[in-house]
Design an enzyme around this catalytic site. Structure first.
Site, PDB file in Angstrom:
ATOM      1  CG  ASP A 182      -3.702   4.683   3.457  1.00  0.00           C
ATOM      2  OD1 ASP A 182      -4.169   4.749   2.512  1.00  0.00           O
ATOM      3  OD2 ASP A 182      -2.758   5.702   3.530  1.00  0.00           O
ATOM      4  CD  GLU A 193       0.497   9.706  -2.585  1.00  0.00           C
ATOM      5  OE1 GLU A 193      -0.369   9.174  -1.925  1.00  0.00           O
ATOM      6  OE2 GLU A 193       0.914   8.774  -3.445  1.00  0.00           O
ATOM      7  CG  HIS A 236      -1.400  12.890   5.769  1.00  0.00           C
ATOM      8  ND1 HIS A 236      -0.965  13.851   4.851  1.00  0.00           N
ATOM      9  CD2 HIS A 236      -0.837  11.787   5.154  1.00  0.00           C
ATOM     10  CE1 HIS A 236      -0.575  13.326   3.633  1.00  0.00           C
ATOM     11  NE2 HIS A 236      -0.284  11.919   3.825  1.00  0.00           N
ATOM     12  CG  HIS A 241       1.468   7.761   6.151  1.00  0.00           C
ATOM     13  ND1 HIS A 241       0.612   7.121   5.361  1.00  0.00           N
ATOM     14  CD2 HIS A 241       1.712   9.089   5.685  1.00  0.00           C
ATOM     15  CE1 HIS A 241       0.496   7.812   4.395  1.00  0.00           C
ATOM     16  NE2 HIS A 241       1.373   8.838   4.517  1.00  0.00           N
TER      17      HIS A 241
END
Length: 129
Positions: free
Chosen positions: A29, A88, A93, A95
């Site tokens: 990230d 977002e 995805h 994390h």
């Protein structure tokens, strides 16, 4: 319109790739909660995690586990936190966030890394896969 993740997957924009197979990619990230914060992403552009076919969903979890184990060997942390938010970027995805305390999961406290630090971390995680 392609998501930012699809553009990274297609090589249109750069990303710090730590792992990849035929269905998934893991990248650091670039606005991390903690050093080692990694995103595991299906190559197929799907907006919501529970809209994934079950076998692809299970594959994403297996891939994420493998990457999490490598991060844990690389980054000093108490454990690896897992979050799926997806507001977002409209592309599933996961994390994976190295945790020292609960604030690391709040997406409010960020850390800064230089390009060299990102590159070194990418290589270190790759070596621990």
């Amino acid at each position: 319109m392609s998501s930012i993740f699809t553009k990274i997957i297609n090589g249109e924009i750069p990303g710090y790739k730590v792992a990849e197979d035929e269905n998934f990619i893991a990248i650091l990230d670039v606005n991390p909660n903690a050093k080692g914060h990694t995103l595991c992403i299906p190559k197929q552009e799907i907006n919501k995690i529970f809209d994934m076919e079950e076998d692809l969903y299970l594959g994403l979890m297996q891939f994420s586990r493998k990457v999490a184990k490598a991060i844990e060997k690389t980054v000093d942390c108490k454990r690896i936190g897992v979050a799926v938010v997806g507001l977002e970027v409209p592309h599933v995805h996961v994390h994976l966030i190295p945790l020292q305390d609960m604030d690391d999961m709040r997406f409010q406290r960020k850390v800064s890394l230089s390009k060299e630090e990102f590159e070194a971390l990418t290589k270190a995680i790759q070596q621990n896969l």
